[in-house]
Enzyme design. Structure first.
Site, PDB file in Angstrom:
ATOM      1  N   GLY A  14       1.298 -38.660  -5.365  1.00  0.00           N
ATOM      2  CA  GLY A  14       2.532 -38.317  -4.803  1.00  0.00           C
ATOM      3  C   GLY A  14       3.450 -39.793  -4.333  1.00  0.00           C
ATOM      4  CD  GLU A 106      -8.228 -37.440  -2.171  1.00  0.00           C
ATOM      5  OE1 GLU A 106      -7.457 -36.534  -1.596  1.00  0.00           O
ATOM      6  OE2 GLU A 106      -9.326 -37.392  -2.617  1.00  0.00           O
ATOM      7  CB  THR A 128      -1.984 -41.555   0.595  1.00  0.00           C
ATOM      8  OG1 THR A 128      -1.780 -40.381   1.215  1.00  0.00           O
ATOM      9  CG2 THR A 128      -2.989 -42.310   1.408  1.00  0.00           C
ATOM     10  CG  ASP A 130      -2.010 -36.852   3.334  1.00  0.00           C
ATOM     11  OD1 ASP A 130      -0.740 -36.609   3.688  1.00  0.00           O
ATOM     12  OD2 ASP A 130      -2.577 -36.090   2.497  1.00  0.00           O
ATOM     13  CG  MET A 172       3.190 -33.013   3.825  1.00  0.00           C
ATOM     14  SD  MET A 172       3.784 -34.125   2.458  1.00  0.00           S
ATOM     15  CE  MET A 172       4.464 -32.917   1.254  1.00  0.00           C
ATOM     16  CD  GLU A 225       0.091 -30.205   3.438  1.00  0.00           C
ATOM     17  OE1 GLU A 225       0.834 -29.761   2.785  1.00  0.00           O
ATOM     18  OE2 GLU A 225      -0.340 -31.452   2.679  1.00  0.00           O
ATOM     19  NE  ARG A 278       5.310 -37.157  -1.553  1.00  0.00           N
ATOM     20  CZ  ARG A 278       4.891 -36.257  -2.186  1.00  0.00           C
ATOM     21  NH1 ARG A 278       3.649 -35.669  -1.719  1.00  0.00           N
ATOM     22  NH2 ARG A 278       5.305 -36.073  -3.390  1.00  0.00           N
TER      23      ARG A 278
HETATM   24  O1  F6P Z   1      -1.138 -36.584  -0.677  1.00  0.00           O
HETATM   25  C1  F6P Z   1       0.033 -36.675  -0.050  1.00  0.00           C
HETATM   26  C2  F6P Z   1       0.655 -35.338  -0.054  1.00  0.00           C
HETATM   27  O2  F6P Z   1       2.114 -35.501   0.352  1.00  0.00           O
HETATM   28  C3  F6P Z   1      -0.136 -34.301   0.715  1.00  0.00           C
HETATM   29  O3  F6P Z   1       0.031 -34.398   2.076  1.00  0.00           O
HETATM   30  C4  F6P Z   1       0.347 -33.139   0.379  1.00  0.00           C
HETATM   31  O4  F6P Z   1      -0.481 -31.976   0.186  1.00  0.00           O
HETATM   32  C5  F6P Z   1       0.715 -33.428  -1.177  1.00  0.00           C
HETATM   33  O5  F6P Z   1       0.769 -34.713  -1.326  1.00  0.00           O
HETATM   34  C6  F6P Z   1       1.586 -32.702  -1.566  1.00  0.00           C
HETATM   35  O6  F6P Z   1       1.883 -32.901  -3.148  1.00  0.00           O
HETATM   36  P1  F6P Z   1       3.053 -32.440  -4.209  1.00  0.00           P
HETATM   37  O7  F6P Z   1       4.237 -33.503  -3.835  1.00  0.00           O
HETATM   38  O8  F6P Z   1       2.453 -32.806  -5.640  1.00  0.00           O
HETATM   39  O9  F6P Z   1       3.263 -31.005  -3.815  1.00  0.00           O
END
Ligand code: F6P
Length: 345
Positions: A14, A106, A128, A130, A172, A225, A278
């Protein structure tokens, strides 16, 4: 060790505020040491396709405050594509790179760690929102996400108070509730629900009822989430797994809001912050952290510290083993959660 001449950099997974400051720092530090830098586009996908771009001081000028990544990203997993890992390793050699800096969470760093075991010269940078990577006190992107979520919670307060409602904010946090806890604490949430602790709906409603009984006509609930009810699975938008085995989360806020309204009788509304967290410009903290990580990653590559990741320990940037960093997720510190709980209700 032979002098480092050509260095690759990629960003995977991401996107995350702070990636561009890392790219800028890697290029600026490398150029000052006479090292050439090659940007690999779109994470591991770009390596499989040999899709690259040259990076020099001019190409990274002006990117410090920009969100996202100028290199692009993908969730491509070379180990999930037939012959993918062999091809990626071969391409790295074809690109004539002495070392590769991989910026990711990760998943991306998990691949980097495997490649390192195949004798590739890899250095990791922890990214990240997260904040769930081990061996670093913080990942960049987290501070920005927390600030965005905190501002949203502040804004939700005004509607909650005016309309005497319960407002649920879904933030998130796939496996770890760091954003929920930090933004919830900073925003004065009345309940914070995280993936680490199954949701007991009776307990949640008790807290909200007590608060309303003492005269507060509104409440704010923050839920990550990835949080789950005691009897239930994660709430998903899509059951299909991505290349790293993840489902697409989202929807727990709505489910929770409906349960709260039904059990308490208080009018409830739900806001899902999603990718807003993000997006956009990184905070000063994330710009500085990304810059420090980027400089350290080049130094590590120059010193031959491969199979290592730049990590934050206290106020120092240190080299930590990649394998350890991706071995176990860093979940929420329960001492911190206990402090947040003091303010519930
Ligand atoms: O790992 C970061 C993150 O923003 C998580 O919090 C979320 O579940 C995921 O990526 C969402 O991913 P995408 O942008 O591929 O939907």
């Amino acid at each position: 060790m032979a002098k480092l001449k050509r260095l690759g950099i990629l960003t995977g997974g991401g996107d995350c505020p702070g990636l561009n400051p890392v790219i800028r720092a890697v290029v600026r530090k490398a150029c000052s040491e006479g090292i050439e830098v090659v940007g690999i586009k779109n994470g591991w996908k770009g390596l499989l396709e040999q899709d690259t771009m040259p990076l020099d001081i001019n190409s990274v000028s002006g990117i410090l405050p920009r969100g996202g990544t100028i290199l692009g990203t993908s969730r491509t997993n070379p180990y999930k594509i037939e012959g993918g890992s062999k091809k990626a390793i071969g391409n790295l050699k074809k690109l004539n790179l002495d070392a590769l800096i991989a910026c990711g969470g990760e998943d991306t760093l998990g691949v980097a760690s495997k490649f390192n075991k195949e004798k590739l010269n890899i250095v990791g940078v922890p990214k990240t929102i997260d904040n769930d990577l081990s061996c670093t006190d913080f990942t960049f992107g987290f501070d920005t996400a927390v600030n965005i979520a905190t501002e949203a919670i502040d804004r939700l307060h005004t509607t909650a108070e005016s309309h005497h409602r319960i407002m649920v904010a879904e933030v998130m946090g796939r496996h770890a509730g760091w954003i929920a806890v930090y933004a919830g604490m900073a925003g004065g949430a009345d309940v914070i629900l995280i993936p680490e602790i199954p949701i007991d709906i009776n307990e949640v409603c008790d807290i909200l009822n007590k608060r309303h009984k003492r005269g507060k006509g509104f409440s704010i609930v923050v839920v990550a989430e990835g949080a789950m009810f005691k009897k239930g699975d994660a709430v998903t938008q899509e059951k299909e797994l991505d290349a790293f085995g993840h489902v697409r989360l989202g929807g727990i806020g709505q489910m929770l809001g409906e349960r709260i309204e039904k059990e308490t009788g208080f009018e409830t509304r739900v806001t899902v912050l999603g990718h807003i967290q993000r997006g956009g410009t990184p905070t000063a903290f994330d710009r500085v952290l990304g810059t420090r990580f980027g400089v350290k990653a080049v130094e590590m590559a120059m010193e031959g510290k491969f199979g290592m990741m730049a990590g934050l320990s206290g106020n120092n940037i240190v080299a930590v083993p990649l394998e350890k960093a991706v071995g176990k997720l860093k979940t929420v510190d329960m001492d911190l959660y206990k402090i947040a709980e003091i303010f519930f209700g």
